[in-house]
Design a protein around this motif. Sequence first.
Motif, PDB file in Angstrom:
ATOM      1  N   GLN A   7       0.807  -1.217   0.000  1.00  0.00           N
ATOM      2  CA  GLN A   7       0.000   0.000   0.000  1.00  0.00           C
ATOM      3  C   GLN A   7       0.846   1.274   0.000  1.00  0.00           C
ATOM      4  OE1 GLN A   7      -2.959  -0.208   3.134  1.00  0.00           O
ATOM      5  NE2 GLN A   7      -4.352  -1.282   1.764  1.00  0.00           N
ATOM      6  N   ARG A   8       1.834   1.334   0.895  1.00  0.00           N
ATOM      7  CA  ARG A   8       2.648   2.553   0.933  1.00  0.00           C
ATOM      8  C   ARG A   8       3.944   2.313   1.687  1.00  0.00           C
ATOM      9  NH1 ARG A   8       0.148   6.426   5.704  1.00  0.00           N
ATOM     10  NH2 ARG A   8      -0.710   4.767   7.010  1.00  0.00           N
ATOM     11  N   TRP A   9       4.929   3.159   1.384  1.00  0.00           N
ATOM     12  CA  TRP A   9       6.207   3.167   2.087  1.00  0.00           C
ATOM     13  C   TRP A   9       6.205   4.296   3.118  1.00  0.00           C
ATOM     14  CZ3 TRP A   9       9.909  -0.441   1.826  1.00  0.00           C
ATOM     15  CH2 TRP A   9       9.882  -1.315   0.746  1.00  0.00           C
ATOM     16  N   PHE A  10       6.755   4.020   4.293  1.00  0.00           N
ATOM     17  CA  PHE A  10       6.918   5.050   5.317  1.00  0.00           C
ATOM     18  C   PHE A  10       8.322   5.661   5.252  1.00  0.00           C
ATOM     19  CE2 PHE A  10       3.655   2.245   7.256  1.00  0.00           C
ATOM     20  CZ  PHE A  10       2.633   3.175   7.309  1.00  0.00           C
ATOM     21  N   LYS A  11       9.221   5.022   4.507  1.00  0.00           N
ATOM     22  CA  LYS A  11      10.574   5.530   4.312  1.00  0.00           C
ATOM     23  C   LYS A  11      10.802   5.756   2.824  1.00  0.00           C
ATOM     24  CE  LYS A  11      11.997   4.991   8.677  1.00  0.00           C
ATOM     25  NZ  LYS A  11      12.529   6.077   9.537  1.00  0.00           N
ATOM     26  N   LYS A  12      11.737   6.625   2.508  1.00  0.00           N
ATOM     27  CA  LYS A  12      12.075   6.870   1.109  1.00  0.00           C
ATOM     28  C   LYS A  12      13.534   6.476   0.875  1.00  0.00           C
ATOM     29  CE  LYS A  12      13.149  11.805   1.747  1.00  0.00           C
ATOM     30  NZ  LYS A  12      12.911  11.868   3.181  1.00  0.00           N
ATOM     31  N   GLU A  13      13.894   6.338  -0.382  1.00  0.00           N
ATOM     32  CA  GLU A  13      15.259   5.948  -0.725  1.00  0.00           C
ATOM     33  C   GLU A  13      16.256   6.946  -0.134  1.00  0.00           C
ATOM     34  OE1 GLU A  13      15.478   5.542  -4.930  1.00  0.00           O
ATOM     35  OE2 GLU A  13      14.306   3.694  -4.997  1.00  0.00           O
ATOM     36  N   GLY A  14      17.286   6.401   0.497  1.00  0.00           N
ATOM     37  CA  GLY A  14      18.300   7.237   1.136  1.00  0.00           C
ATOM     38  C   GLY A  14      18.086   7.425   2.624  1.00  0.00           C
ATOM     39  N   ASP A  15      16.907   7.059   3.135  1.00  0.00           N
ATOM     40  CA  ASP A  15      16.636   7.204   4.568  1.00  0.00           C
ATOM     41  C   ASP A  15      17.386   6.147   5.379  1.00  0.00           C
ATOM     42  OD1 ASP A  15      14.978   9.311   4.092  1.00  0.00           O
ATOM     43  OD2 ASP A  15      13.101   8.259   4.551  1.00  0.00           O
ATOM     44  N   SER A  16      17.837   6.544   6.547  1.00  0.00           N
ATOM     45  CA  SER A  16      18.435   5.592   7.480  1.00  0.00           C
ATOM     46  C   SER A  16      17.335   4.783   8.153  1.00  0.00           C
ATOM     47  CB  SER A  16      19.270   6.315   8.538  1.00  0.00           C
ATOM     48  OG  SER A  16      20.363   6.989   7.940  1.00  0.00           O
ATOM     49  N   VAL A  17      17.592   3.513   8.335  1.00  0.00           N
ATOM     50  CA  VAL A  17      16.602   2.609   8.908  1.00  0.00           C
ATOM     51  C   VAL A  17      17.237   1.823  10.043  1.00  0.00           C
ATOM     52  CG1 VAL A  17      15.088   0.637   8.465  1.00  0.00           C
ATOM     53  CG2 VAL A  17      15.377   2.385   6.718  1.00  0.00           C
ATOM     54  N   GLU A  36       8.204  -4.435   9.343  1.00  0.00           N
ATOM     55  CA  GLU A  36       9.310  -3.878  10.112  1.00  0.00           C
ATOM     56  C   GLU A  36      10.646  -4.304   9.520  1.00  0.00           C
ATOM     57  OE1 GLU A  36       8.952  -5.019  14.169  1.00  0.00           O
ATOM     58  OE2 GLU A  36       7.061  -3.982  14.506  1.00  0.00           O
ATOM     59  N   SER A  37      11.619  -3.414   9.608  1.00  0.00           N
ATOM     60  CA  SER A  37      12.966  -3.739   9.161  1.00  0.00           C
ATOM     61  C   SER A  37      13.626  -4.684  10.166  1.00  0.00           C
ATOM     62  CB  SER A  37      13.796  -2.468   9.022  1.00  0.00           C
ATOM     63  OG  SER A  37      15.140  -2.777   8.691  1.00  0.00           O
ATOM     64  N   LEU A  38      14.341  -5.668   9.651  1.00  0.00           N
ATOM     65  CA  LEU A  38      15.029  -6.620  10.521  1.00  0.00           C
ATOM     66  C   LEU A  38      16.464  -6.209  10.809  1.00  0.00           C
ATOM     67  CD1 LEU A  38      13.786  -9.992   8.942  1.00  0.00           C
ATOM     68  CD2 LEU A  38      12.842  -8.731  10.887  1.00  0.00           C
ATOM     69  N   ASP A  39      16.988  -5.219  10.069  1.00  0.00           N
ATOM     70  CA  ASP A  39      18.380  -4.820  10.219  1.00  0.00           C
ATOM     71  C   ASP A  39      18.509  -3.300  10.190  1.00  0.00           C
ATOM     72  OD1 ASP A  39      19.771  -7.532  10.040  1.00  0.00           O
ATOM     73  OD2 ASP A  39      18.614  -7.520   8.171  1.00  0.00           O
ATOM     74  N   ASP A  40      19.707  -2.822  10.573  1.00  0.00           N
ATOM     75  CA  ASP A  40      20.047  -1.408  10.455  1.00  0.00           C
ATOM     76  C   ASP A  40      20.667  -1.170   9.084  1.00  0.00           C
ATOM     77  OD1 ASP A  40      19.256  -1.202  13.075  1.00  0.00           O
ATOM     78  OD2 ASP A  40      21.295  -1.340  13.878  1.00  0.00           O
ATOM     79  N   GLY A  41      20.510   0.038   8.561  1.00  0.00           N
ATOM     80  CA  GLY A  41      21.129   0.361   7.289  1.00  0.00           C
ATOM     81  C   GLY A  41      20.476   1.558   6.638  1.00  0.00           C
ATOM     82  N   VAL A  42      20.662   1.651   5.329  1.00  0.00           N
ATOM     83  CA  VAL A  42      20.085   2.728   4.528  1.00  0.00           C
ATOM     84  C   VAL A  42      19.197   2.102   3.468  1.00  0.00           C
ATOM     85  CG1 VAL A  42      20.567   4.605   2.906  1.00  0.00           C
ATOM     86  CG2 VAL A  42      22.038   4.269   4.911  1.00  0.00           C
ATOM     87  N   LEU A  43      17.983   2.635   3.321  1.00  0.00           N
ATOM     88  CA  LEU A  43      17.080   2.144   2.286  1.00  0.00           C
ATOM     89  C   LEU A  43      17.627   2.608   0.939  1.00  0.00           C
ATOM     90  CD1 LEU A  43      14.471   0.600   1.740  1.00  0.00           C
ATOM     91  CD2 LEU A  43      13.226   2.756   1.910  1.00  0.00           C
ATOM     92  N   LEU A  63      15.840  -2.807  -1.337  1.00  0.00           N
ATOM     93  CA  LEU A  63      17.197  -3.222  -0.997  1.00  0.00           C
ATOM     94  C   LEU A  63      17.731  -2.324   0.107  1.00  0.00           C
ATOM     95  CD1 LEU A  63      18.624  -3.820  -4.579  1.00  0.00           C
ATOM     96  CD2 LEU A  63      17.744  -5.502  -2.979  1.00  0.00           C
ATOM     97  N   LEU A  64      18.215  -2.951   1.177  1.00  0.00           N
ATOM     98  CA  LEU A  64      18.758  -2.236   2.329  1.00  0.00           C
ATOM     99  C   LEU A  64      20.279  -2.340   2.287  1.00  0.00           C
ATOM    100  CD1 LEU A  64      17.775  -0.761   4.943  1.00  0.00           C
ATOM    101  CD2 LEU A  64      18.165  -2.916   6.131  1.00  0.00           C
ATOM    102  N   LYS A  65      20.908  -1.215   2.253  1.00  0.00           N
ATOM    103  CA  LYS A  65      22.373  -1.164   2.213  1.00  0.00           C
ATOM    104  C   LYS A  65      22.903  -1.077   3.637  1.00  0.00           C
ATOM    105  CE  LYS A  65      26.175   1.602   0.306  1.00  0.00           C
ATOM    106  NZ  LYS A  65      26.505   2.813  -0.499  1.00  0.00           N
ATOM    107  N   GLU A  66      23.629  -2.113   4.049  1.00  0.00           N
ATOM    108  CA  GLU A  66      24.176  -2.142   5.396  1.00  0.00           C
ATOM    109  C   GLU A  66      25.580  -1.550   5.416  1.00  0.00           C
ATOM    110  OE1 GLU A  66      23.880  -6.317   6.280  1.00  0.00           O
ATOM    111  OE2 GLU A  66      21.921  -6.050   7.222  1.00  0.00           O
ATOM    112  N   GLU A  67      26.079  -1.299   6.616  1.00  0.00           N
ATOM    113  CA  GLU A  67      27.414  -0.733   6.773  1.00  0.00           C
ATOM    114  C   GLU A  67      28.445  -1.686   6.166  1.00  0.00           C
ATOM    115  OE1 GLU A  67      30.346   0.998  10.316  1.00  0.00           O
ATOM    116  OE2 GLU A  67      28.380   0.153  10.795  1.00  0.00           O
ATOM    117  N   GLY A  68      29.317  -1.164   5.342  1.00  0.00           N
ATOM    118  CA  GLY A  68      30.324  -1.993   4.689  1.00  0.00           C
ATOM    119  C   GLY A  68      29.954  -2.388   3.279  1.00  0.00           C
TER     120      GLY A  68
END
Length: 396
Positions: A7-17, A36-43, A63-68
């Motif tokens: 239905q909708r996204w609560f985050k946009k590309e580039g947001d920290s999650v 809910e997101s299962l990990d930390d990172g950037v959307l 796709l969630l981009k994690e640290e590293g």
Amino acid sequence: MEKGNLQRWFKKEGDSVSSGDVIAEIETDKAVVELESLDDGVLHTIVVPDNSKDVPVGSIIALLKEEGDDDQDVLKLLNNASDTKNSPSAEVSKESQNISLEKDTALDHQVSINNSERIKISPLAKKLSEINKVSLNGMVGSGPGGRIVKSDVLSQIDKVPNNTIAHSHQDISSSTVSPMRMAIASRLTESKTTIPHFYLSVDCSVDDLVKYKKQIKEQSQKNITINDFVVKAVAMSVAQYPDVNSYWQKDQIIKNSQVDVAVAVAIEDGLITPIVKNCDSKTITAVSAEIKSLAEKAKNKSLKPEEFQGGSVTVSNLGMYGIKEFFAIINPPQSAIISVGAAYKIPCFNENDHIVPKQIMNISLSCDHRVVDGVLASMFLQSIKNYLENPMLIVI
């Protein structure tokens, strides 16, 4: 469940999650749930946009981009996810290898059109076209080298009109089927074609029940409905005949450990069956309050999966619509469903052979003959009848 709607996204590309953040809202066949997101990172990349319909379970939606991680890690993941068994191989152009996927031009994907013409398309655009069933034939890409990119596919989606079919002298319009309606169609077709149904029916005298219901309302101001009494009577009868509280699974009969009664609730575009758990051990007032609470949550699409999945038996009531008798289809994996008709008056002979008015209500039972035999079903139905004709037994 095989498909759902994003239905909708609560985050946009580039947001920290952060882990536990609610990032999207998904409509399943039964309810609207928060993802809910299962990990930390950037959307990094949203693959499936807002208001996407019929997204297959297991699809990559973002796709969630994690640290590293770097952009090439994300590019490789999306590339692998985009390849299918029958799709041509993907090729990365040298000039675009270091471009972020956020620009939707990082990858040239060769797609065959009509087995002759081949066009260039980014993996994200290809994924969107597959999900939304958008034809690539004749589409002109706005990306570098004429490749089709995300915005091209989204623009085409906006142009697709509602399907209409000319038929005879009138227009017949088709509408998109909701995930709930698809689930209902699938489950009931499976039930009716794979479960050997058989049916029983009995009339119950409910004069005493109607009087007792009225007394409760006058004395306690609590509106206990006829259906509440039926649900409680069914639960007590299931406890009395525990073999009914079973279901067929791969040539085995599985017995449930507790008495959970599902109650059919009509909602927009379908039907859902929230469950009163351990119903046999609850008071009639507690059962009534819980049914009202579950029905409200069902209509607001806020039920949790554990509140509508499973159950021992189901109660379906059409009496409020004046239906005197009907036979419902079994709700898998259960083995029985009780159908409740309207209460109405008929002339009857009393013990003195005088004609007197009597209120009766039909209770019907649909059973899975692999699990429940005729004698067991008859005793179970008679038990329900006995409780309804003697309502004091329900509250003792």
